[in-house]
Structure formats: C-alpha cells, structure tokens
Design a protein around this motif. Structure first.
Motif, PDB file in Angstrom:
ATOM      1  N   VAL B 207      11.355 -16.941  -0.740  1.00 57.40           N
ATOM      2  CA  VAL B 207      11.580 -15.696   0.004  1.00 57.40           C
ATOM      3  C   VAL B 207      10.566 -15.669   1.131  1.00 57.40           C
ATOM      4  CG1 VAL B 207      11.264 -13.189  -0.074  1.00 57.40           C
ATOM      5  CG2 VAL B 207      12.486 -14.347  -1.918  1.00 57.40           C
ATOM      6  N   THR B 208      11.020 -15.391   2.334  1.00 60.36           N
ATOM      7  CA  THR B 208      10.062 -15.328   3.434  1.00 60.36           C
ATOM      8  C   THR B 208      10.469 -14.297   4.476  1.00 60.36           C
ATOM      9  OG1 THR B 208       8.958 -16.566   5.178  1.00 60.36           O
ATOM     10  CG2 THR B 208      11.176 -17.269   4.620  1.00 60.36           C
ATOM     11  N   HIS B 209       9.466 -13.708   5.097  1.00 59.01           N
ATOM     12  CA  HIS B 209       9.702 -12.779   6.200  1.00 59.01           C
ATOM     13  C   HIS B 209       9.564 -13.484   7.535  1.00 59.01           C
ATOM     14  CE1 HIS B 209       9.212  -8.898   3.853  1.00 59.01           C
ATOM     15  NE2 HIS B 209      10.331  -8.805   4.519  1.00 59.01           N
ATOM     16  N   ASN B 210       9.119 -14.730   7.438  1.00 58.72           N
ATOM     17  CA  ASN B 210       8.774 -15.463   8.634  1.00 58.72           C
ATOM     18  C   ASN B 210       9.940 -16.368   9.030  1.00 58.72           C
ATOM     19  OD1 ASN B 210       7.797 -17.458  10.387  1.00 58.72           O
ATOM     20  ND2 ASN B 210       5.710 -17.208   9.603  1.00 58.72           N
ATOM     21  N   MET B 211      10.629 -16.017  10.114  1.00 58.53           N
ATOM     22  CA  MET B 211      11.815 -16.759  10.548  1.00 58.53           C
ATOM     23  C   MET B 211      11.505 -18.227  10.823  1.00 58.53           C
ATOM     24  SD  MET B 211      14.146 -14.591  10.589  1.00 58.53           S
ATOM     25  CE  MET B 211      13.679 -13.056   9.906  1.00 58.53           C
ATOM     26  N   GLN B 212      10.355 -18.440  11.509  1.00 60.42           N
ATOM     27  CA  GLN B 212       9.993 -19.824  11.844  1.00 60.42           C
ATOM     28  C   GLN B 212       9.781 -20.635  10.579  1.00 60.42           C
ATOM     29  OE1 GLN B 212       8.452 -17.185  13.476  1.00 60.42           O
ATOM     30  NE2 GLN B 212       9.810 -17.446  15.241  1.00 60.42           N
ATOM     31  N   GLN B 213       9.143 -19.972   9.596  1.00 56.13           N
ATOM     32  CA  GLN B 213       8.895 -20.674   8.343  1.00 56.13           C
ATOM     33  C   GLN B 213      10.211 -21.072   7.675  1.00 56.13           C
ATOM     34  OE1 GLN B 213       7.085 -18.584   4.796  1.00 56.13           O
ATOM     35  NE2 GLN B 213       5.591 -20.204   5.145  1.00 56.13           N
ATOM     36  N   ALA B 214      11.145 -20.119   7.647  1.00 56.91           N
ATOM     37  CA  ALA B 214      12.443 -20.416   7.041  1.00 56.91           C
ATOM     38  C   ALA B 214      13.075 -21.629   7.723  1.00 56.91           C
ATOM     39  CB  ALA B 214      13.361 -19.205   7.155  1.00 56.91           C
ATOM     40  N   GLN B 215      12.978 -21.665   9.062  1.00 58.41           N
ATOM     41  CA  GLN B 215      13.574 -22.790   9.790  1.00 58.41           C
ATOM     42  C   GLN B 215      12.840 -24.093   9.517  1.00 58.41           C
ATOM     43  OE1 GLN B 215      13.765 -20.284  13.513  1.00 58.41           O
ATOM     44  NE2 GLN B 215      15.381 -21.764  13.970  1.00 58.41           N
ATOM     45  N   ARG B 216      11.504 -23.986   9.383  1.00 55.02           N
ATOM     46  CA  ARG B 216      10.717 -25.207   9.177  1.00 55.02           C
ATOM     47  C   ARG B 216      10.945 -25.818   7.802  1.00 55.02           C
ATOM     48  NH1 ARG B 216       6.358 -22.348  12.015  1.00 55.02           N
ATOM     49  NH2 ARG B 216       5.670 -21.593   9.999  1.00 55.02           N
ATOM     50  N   VAL B 217      10.986 -24.964   6.752  1.00 49.08           N
ATOM     51  CA  VAL B 217      10.954 -25.545   5.414  1.00 49.08           C
ATOM     52  C   VAL B 217      12.306 -25.674   4.729  1.00 49.08           C
ATOM     53  CG1 VAL B 217       8.594 -24.714   5.011  1.00 49.08           C
ATOM     54  CG2 VAL B 217      10.541 -23.357   4.188  1.00 49.08           C
TER      55      VAL B 217
END
Lengths: 328, 261
Positions: B207-217
């Motif tokens: 679960v993430t609030h960070n869009m960039q993180q979602a795209q990265r991982v």
C-alpha cells in the motif's frame, strides 16, 4: 567622548526567566497552592519528629536488638526488653506472600480490561475493582475471618499435603488446623492490594504502543505469547512500580491481619502455613490498649520503623512508575 | 533473475468488509500472482489498508469487524474452517507503516521473535539471523552489533529490521502497509531496492500514497476509491504502466495525475 562610548560593543545581560503569577488573583492562587504543598511536607515532618522523640530512648536502650532480636518483655517491674524482629520479618513474609498471590491476578484483570473486554464492560469492571480498594480494611478482615478462611484453609491443606516436603509449605503439626497463618494473612493482603497493582498495570498497558502488539500478532503470536514476550517485558518497570505501591500498603496493613493471624515472637522464617507469624502494625494495635508507658514508647518506635520502611518503599515505587511513564 | 523461485498466488474473491454496521469495502476481486509486486493506491479512507489487513487476518482483531468473500492462498481459503490463523499470519507476513521493532529485544532476538511468538522450533538460529538480515539488505550494517537493542538503529534500519523479522518466518507473501511513509528518501530508496530483490522469491502487496513509488516498485496496480456513504472498491486494476499512463477510468486518470486525493 560620547562617540567612543557608543562604539563599545553592547553586552546583553543574561536574565533568568521564570513563569510567574499572571495577575493579582494568580498571586493568591500561587500562595494557596504552595501553602497546601508545604503543609503536606510539614505534616510528614511533624509526624516523623513526634515518632523520633517518642522512640529515641527505646532505640537507644535496645540498640540494634530492637530490629533483629526476638524477645518482647514489657511487664512492669521486670527488666524491659523490646525486640521487634519476628513482627518485622512477619510483615515482610506476609507482604511477599500477598504480592505473589496478587500480581498474577492483577495482571490478568488489567489484561482483560485493556485488551479483551468490550469498552462498556471494561469500564464496569474497572469501577468494581477500584471499589475493592475503597473497602475499609475492617470489612475485609471480617470477610476474611468468616467467609474466606474456610475456603483458604482448604487450599492450605492441599498445599501442605502435596508440597509439605518443601520448607515453604511445611507444618510442624499437620493435625492442627492451619488457621492463623501468614498464608491466610497473605491472601487478605492480596485482596487489598490487587486494586492498586491492577490500576497501575492497566494504565501502563493502555499506554503501550499498539503497533508492537499488532506486530507480534502479525508474526503469528498467540494472545498468551504476545502477553508474555511483548506486553509484559515492555511494561515490566511500570508493573514493578505498582507492585511496590502494593508492598507499601501490605506492610502497613493492620486490622485485617489481626483477625486472621496469630502473632508470635517465636519467629517464623518461611513456613507460611504454620499457625503463627508477625506483623508490626497489627502488633502495635494489639498491644496499644494495655501498654505501660514504657511499652507505649516501644510501640512508637515500632511505628517509626514501619513509617521509614513504607516511606522508602513508596518513594521507590513512585520513582519507578514515573520513570517508566517518562520513557514513553 | 536466475534464482527465481516460483512464489504463491494470493487471490481475493468478492471481499466486502464492515466495521460494525458500516461497510467500508464492497466486492473487491484482485489476484496477486507469484513473484509480482502489486501496489494498492488511492486517497486516504478508501479502504486499501483495511483490505490489506484482510489478507493476513489482521482485520478480525478489530472489535465488530465483519467480512464476506474469501482469500485464497494457492487455492486454500485462509478464512476456511480448516485454516489456522497462526499459519496464515506466518505464510502471509506483514510490515507496518511505523517501524515496530520490539524495544526490549536485541537485533538478533527481534529476528527470532516470530518463531518464539508462534511457538515454532528454532533451528540454525545464527544462519537464520544472517540470511534474514541479508535478504533485507541490512546485514552489513548490523552484523557487528547483533546483541544491541533494536531501538539503537535509525528509522530506516528499524524498518529493514522489521522486514528481516518477517522474512525469518519464511513467508510466501509479504504485505507492506506504507512501509516508507515514515522514512527519509535514502532509506526509502534502499527499501524499494529490497522489494525488487524479494519479489524474486515471494509475492508482494504494497500500500502506498506515493505515486512515484508505486511506479518504481510494482508490476501491477489497483486503484481504490470510496465516496461519502459509498463503501470503497477497486476502480481500476491492471499493469502498472497502463494504470499510470493509459488509464481506462477518468477517475484513475485524475488521481494519478494529482487532481485529487
């Protein structure tokens, strides 16, 4: 000349800042508050002074024997010997017995209230347990004598039968009823200190980081293993403080113990089922009515010893409880 | 990717969730294939964290919790009559938002704590401690002070310790609830790298609030959304590139482009 003065670097004077009264009314409020606080100190000081004055001649005459000896002869005419040893040790033995019995109960109550019961029922349970702390000790003593003793005697008999080989549960004459023992007194004391330990433990449990508990459950912990490996280790200092607060009350307990214990100067070191024991406060109460002036002073000295012990235990308890709160 | 281990598939079927009378999720269907990282995104209060907690039966710890539907781990319902909660939580590990190492335990004891808590036998403790810490990429930083208190570590290290603590149970699936939201960028990057490495041997849901993180991982992304008086649900679910670059639903498009949330 004036110019040279202005070029000199200004040195700012350091002032002490203090939050003081904010208005005229505040001033009186501050005075009232500090008077009340000082009054408590003065009162404790006065009691201590009174006890010291009364006790000093006895302590001087009896020396260390007053604490370690085990003879109490204070009849008129004979040479007065007043030695408190068995009563003092008896108080400690009863207090330890009480704490050993009360602590698991208190931790269970606190766990139930904080982690298992629905909020509404937890509130009711808390009130009931706090109510137990408000019961006068005479009432608990009478209940202990008439209601609880028969039950506890049964437990004592079982303990003696199955674990009698162990010195703690050994009795010289098992054919006699096991009444008037430190075991019974310990149970009475346990009932009286369960509320104190429960309320401190409850407080500590409810301040615990829920994240730790969730983390432990998510790792496959059971309710019990989480209690044992995470909740208790993280609350240990606070629980210890609660136990010491209970100890303070247990050592000072008077009337309730007098009902269920046979006071004896034949010292009982560890046989908690043996029908004799001691308790300083109960001894003072028992002798007070018929004491000669000399013995009266001896009882005052006993009071002083008790006062000092409870003062130390309570201060230690407060220190530990406060520190474990500050660490959160 | 040579050492790829085929990991378990977790699938949620028709999941609806209640807190008391209030329904917070309705009919969620998601499949988390083995060796894939799935990101759950959406605004606060959309039910994504709650959904995550239904995947290892942590949701039921909340008084009044209710659930409909089933969660299958390799085909077996973790809510089924034969399922053992302890086994479920061991197989589906969890890392929380706030690092929560046990303060009274050393680093080493923290790693072994799961085995002790669940009453499992500990074999080759030293080896297990080392492997777990290595897999969480924190071994080199702590190998000389395994007996130090866990709280002596920095926030990022604590979080990696918590990851290692979960890995010591050898879970098939790892759930991560905003694992980097309390961490600095450096620590975040390292944990993201760790997630990539871990996906070679397990299934990960984050679960993430960070869009960039979602795209990265992540390999795939599910977008959750709730509205006033309408329980949360999945608006869009698909390959991460598609969800971010080519969303089907306009609400997804608005959210991933920062128009709300």
């Amino acid at each position: 000349m004036a110019e040279t003065e202005t070029t000199q670097p200004k040195v700012a004077v350091r002032r002490k800042l203090q939050a003081g009264p904010l208005s005229r009314g505040d001033k009186w409020f501050f005075r009232g508050i500090s008077a009340a606080a000082n009054f408590a100190f003065v009162l404790v000081g006065l009691i201590l002074t009174f006890l010291l004055i009364q006790a000093w001649p006895v302590l001087q005459a009896q020396g260390f024997g007053f604490i370690f000896g085990s003879t109490w002869k204070a009849e008129d005419g004979a040479k007065v010997v007043m030695q408190l040893g068995p009563m003092l040790w008896g108080s400690i033995l009863i207090a330890i017995t009480g704490i050993v019995l009360a602590t698991p109960m208190a931790i269970s109550f606190a766990y139930l209230i904080v982690f298992l019961l629905p909020k509404r029922i937890a509130k009711i349970a808390t009130t009931l347990i706090d109510l137990l702390a408000a019961l006068p000790s005479v009432v608990i003593g009478l209940w202990g004598l008439y209601v609880f003793t028969p039950v506890a005697l049964h437990w004592a008999a079982i303990l003696n039968r199955s674990l009698g080989w162990f010195p703690l549960f050994h009795v010289k004459d098992p054919s006699r009823p096991l009444t008037d023992s430190p075991f019974l007194a310990g149970w009475i004391v346990a009932v009286m200190i369960v509320p104190i330990i429960t309320s401190v433990t409850r407080e500590i449990f409810s301040q615990l980081d829920q994240g730790l508990i969730n983390g432990a459950l998510a790792l496959g912990g059971s309710r019990f293993s989480v209690l044992r490996r995470v909740i208790i280790p993280n609350s240990a200092p606070g629980i210890l403080g609660g136990i010491l607060l209970g100890l303070g009350r247990a050592i000072g307990e008077t009337v309730a113990i007098l009902y269920v214990l046979q006071l004896s100067f034949n010292i009982n070191w560890y046989s908690i089922l043996e029908p004799r024991g001691g308790a300083v406060a109960s001894w003072i109460l028992a002798r007070f009515g018929e004491a000669s002036p000399a013995e009266f002073k001896g009882l005052m000295a006993a009071g002083l010893v008790l006062f000092v012990i409870t003062l130390i235990v309570n201060s230690l308890a407060n220190l530990i409880v406060n520190r474990s709160k500050a660490n959160r | 990717m040579s050492n790829l281990v085929t990991a378990s598939t977790l699938s949620a079927e028709n999941i609806s969730v209640w807190f008391g009378e209030r329904q917070v999720l309705e009919d969620v269907n998601l499949v988390f294939p083995g060796n894939k990282v799935t990101a759950l995104i959406g605004p606060s209060g959309c039910g994504k964290s709650t959904f995550l907690r239904t995947l290892n039966r942590m949701h039921e710890l909340i008084p009044g919790a209710g659930l409909a539907g089933s969660v299958l781990l390799d085909g077996n319902d973790i809510y089924g009559p034969d399922a053992d909660v302890v086994d479920v939580r061991i197989n589906v590990g969890m890392v929380f938002q706030k690092p929560n190492p046990f303060p009274t335990m050393s680093i080493r004891e923290n790693i072994l704590s799961g085995l002790k808590l669940s009453g499992r036998k500990i074999q080759n403790a030293d080896e297990l401690v080392e492997t777990s810490l290595r897999r969480a990429s924190i071994w080199n930083e702590v190998k000389d002070r395994l007996n130090d208190q866990a709280l002596a570590l920095s926030g990022g290290q604590q979080q990696r310790l918590c990851i290692a603590r979960s890995l010591a149970m050898n879970p098939k699936v790892l759930l991560m609830d905003e694992p980097c939201s309390a961490l600095d960028p450096g620590s975040t990057r390292r944990i993201e790298e760790t997630i990539g490495e871990l996906s070679e041997s397990m299934t990960i849901v984050i679960v993430t609030h960070n869009m960039q993180q979602a795209q990265r991982v992540s390999d795939q992304t599910a977008f959750f959304l709730a509205d006033e008086n309408i329980p949360g649900g999945v608006v869009e679910f698909g390959r991460t590139e598609d969800v971010f670059n080519n969303p089907v639903d306009t609400r997804t498009n608005d959210y991933v482009n920062g128009h709300f949330g």
